[in-house]
Design a protein around this motif. Structure first.
Motif: not given
Ligand code: SAM
Length: 277
Positions: A120, A124, A148, A151
């Motif tokens: 994780y 991103v 996530v 989001r």
């Protein structure tokens, strides 16, 4: 914990939590991920984090070629075994975040699709490493923490809407392809996951330089409790009254917060207050 029996050559593999080693072994799920990624016979795939090779094998069945990056060299014999029948796979033992565009291009060639099931903390940064690059990335299909994922696809004005949502939307059309329960991984992580698809659309918001624009957006979100005008004033010295006047032309009240604006609204605001050199 050891994976498999005796390792032929080199080190014995042990799960490393620090590298986010939660593997998927369900062949139906692995094949579904490869299908969700839209992989077909003409595609070159760059896989990040080959792990024990389960997803790599599923991708190899559908793609023309798979270049799979893995940072943990102790997985070599596990991968050699798992991919013994796949003649269109090349494993590259390297930390993909340390390679530059030229090095990736030398390995994978022109246009490719990225598929990744990653820890994780790196997911991103990895997504934006590819979205912001000059590489010819057709799409990214990445497993991330469910929260996530929510989001990344949030609508303006909702709790999860953030600078990262605008950034993802700036570069790509983003959608959640499927959710994956924690029990589908071994060892099981503490949270559920979701597979997110990014279809790159770099011309979506033309005539704006991405990194500079996204710094402006980050400033707008920097203090979530403050108004947009306050945040832009603190970051760039733009007079609050001018921001208020401009927001009125868009039909927004002067005291709104950044999370109410869509990417297009942010672009208009950026072009009004910021002159690119
Ligand atoms: N693809 C496999 C699967 O779906 O079962 C493994 C996924 S596991 C969540 C993530 C893998 O990424 C681990 O094997 C880990 O060693 C590798 N990894 C972590 N950071 C990496 C990096 N910076 N570059 C390449 N591989 C990385």
């Amino acid at each position: 914990m050891e994976y498999g029996g005796g390792m032929g050559d080199g080190e014995v593999f042990r799960f490393k939590k620090s590298l986010g080693q939660n593997f998927i072994s369900d062949v139906n799920l692995l094949s579904a991920i490869a299908a969700d990624a839209g992989i077909s016979g003409e595609d070159t795939v760059v896989e990040i984090g080959a792990g024990a090779g389960g997803l790599t094998a599923a991708l190899a069945k559908k793609a023309e070629a798979v270049y799979a990056f893995e940072v943990d060299r102790s997985l070599k014999s596990v991968l050699d075994d798992a991919l013994a029948d796949a003649d269109n796979v090349k494993i590259i033992f390297a930390d993909v975040m340390k390679l530059d565009d030229g090095e990736i291009k030398n390995i994978a060639g022109g246009s490719f699709k990225v598929v990744a099931n990653l820890p994780y903390y790196i997911a991103v940064p990895l997504i934006f490493r590819f979205l912001e690059s000059e590489l010819d990335v057709e799409s990214l299909t990445v497993m991330v923490q469910k929260e996530v994922a929510e989001r990344l696809i949030a609508r303006p004005g909702t709790k999860r809407y953030a600078a990262v949502t605008v950034a993802a939307d700036f570069y790509a059309d983003v959608k959640i392809l499927r959710t994956v329960k924690r029990g589908m991984f071994y060892p099981a992580p503490k949270v559920d996951s979701a597979l997110v698809g990014f279809k790159t659309a770099r011309g979506k918001y033309p005539a704006v330089e991405g990194k500079r624009f996204l710094r402006f957006v980050s400033a707008a979100f920097s203090m979530r409790r403050k108004t947009l005008a306050n945040n832009l004033n603190a970051a760039f010295g733009i007079a609050k009254i001018r921001v208020g006047e401009y927001l009125a032309t868009l039909g927004f009240p002067a005291e709104i917060r950044g999370e109410r604006l869509s990417t297009s609204d942010f672009i208009k605001l950026y072009k009004t207050f910021y002159t690119e050199p």
